[in-house]
Every structure is written in C-alpha cells, then in structure tokens.
Design a protein around this motif. Sequence first.
Motif, PDB file in Angstrom:
ATOM      1  N   ASN A   1      -5.775   5.982 -25.689  1.00 52.93           N
ATOM      2  CA  ASN A   1      -5.088   6.269 -24.419  1.00 52.93           C
ATOM      3  C   ASN A   1      -5.950   7.121 -23.503  1.00 52.93           C
ATOM      4  O   ASN A   1      -5.913   6.956 -22.275  1.00 52.93           O
ATOM      5  CB  ASN A   1      -3.751   6.945 -24.670  1.00 52.93           C
TER       6      ASN A   1
ATOM      7  N   TYR B   1      -9.232   7.101 -23.557  1.00 56.52           N
ATOM      8  CA  TYR B   1     -10.445   6.337 -23.254  1.00 56.52           C
ATOM      9  C   TYR B   1     -10.220   5.380 -22.090  1.00 56.52           C
ATOM     10  O   TYR B   1     -11.105   5.167 -21.272  1.00 56.52           O
ATOM     11  CB  TYR B   1     -10.896   5.563 -24.493  1.00 56.52           C
ATOM     12  N   VAL B   2      -9.017   4.784 -22.037  1.00 54.69           N
ATOM     13  CA  VAL B   2      -8.726   3.828 -20.976  1.00 54.69           C
ATOM     14  C   VAL B   2      -8.344   4.603 -19.718  1.00 54.69           C
ATOM     15  O   VAL B   2      -7.389   5.367 -19.722  1.00 54.69           O
ATOM     16  CB  VAL B   2      -7.589   2.874 -21.405  1.00 54.69           C
TER      17      VAL B   2
ATOM     18  N   VAL C   1      -9.240   0.641 -14.101  1.00 56.88           N
ATOM     19  CA  VAL C   1      -8.768  -0.729 -14.307  1.00 56.88           C
ATOM     20  C   VAL C   1      -8.165  -1.269 -13.017  1.00 56.88           C
ATOM     21  O   VAL C   1      -8.428  -2.417 -12.605  1.00 56.88           O
ATOM     22  CB  VAL C   1      -7.751  -0.788 -15.468  1.00 56.88           C
TER      23      VAL C   1
END
Length: 168
Positions: free
Chosen positions: A122, A124-125, A130
């Motif tokens: 969680n 890392y993203v 995005v």
Amino acid sequence: MAANRPVTRPSNVRRPSAHGQAYVEGNTARKLAPAEMPVRHTQKRQQQKVGYTVRRNKEKALQMDLPYLIGLVIAACCALYLCVNYLHLQSSITAKINNIEKLEQQVESVKSENDALAIRINTYVDLDYVYKVATEELGMVYANKNQVLLYDKTESEYIRQYEDIPQH
C-alpha cells in the motif's frame, strides 16, 4: 476328754447345697453366699474349642488359595494396563497441545508477515502517480453516470458472461 468329744465343724462352714451353691450355716450368717465353684473341664474344653476355631479361621483368612490368587493377579494386571494406558493418553495429549501451540505461533507469524507485506504494498503504490499516468499518457477519463450499468447479483459468487451486458 478331748478324745471322747465328737468332732464338730464350726457353725459358719460352707456346705454344698442341692443346687450346687454353698451356703453358710450358723447363727450369725443367715444370707446365702455363692461359693466359688471350680471351673469345670467341660468349660475349659469349650473355651479351647472356641480358641482353636478362631485360630483356624485366622489361619484360613491369612492363606491364599488358587482362585483368590488368580483373581488378584488379574486385577493387578488390569490396574497396571489402565495406568499405562492413562499415561500414554496423557503424553499424547500433551504432545498434541504442544503441537497446537507451535502451529498457532506459526499462524501468528504468517499473519504478521502478511500484514507487513500489505502495508509495504500500500505504501509502494502511489495512487496519484497511477492517476497521472492513466489520464496523461494513456488518455483515460472517469466514466459518466450514464456509462455505469448496474445489475442484480446472483446467488453465486462470480458471474460468467455469455453475452454482452444489456444497456439501458
């Protein structure tokens, strides 16, 4: 003179009566007094018989005959078997409890590793990154309200799509 005199007993001498009791004669003692009778041989024999019977019964009680001995050995073997079986069950239960404790520790360890990995994923993203790539590089846009189609959920946990979803 003394030789001519008849021999008389004193007046208070005991004489046996017809009933086996002695009584005292004389002018001063008027009450009957039982005399001590010697113990008869029949009474002694009865006492000896009773003593012998009691002694014989005690000896019999102390002796072990074959059926009693066999029963005692069988009872001892059963008790020994039950004790050994109990100890075996107790040790197996203890081993299983220790195994359960080890498995619980492994489950806790795996859960903590999963939680740590989920937190790392969680973090890392980066959702902003995005969104930026999807909108700027790929040209994606959010769907309008008229583009979202709702459908009723069936009993199964998943849906197989055999044909296109109908549009309203």
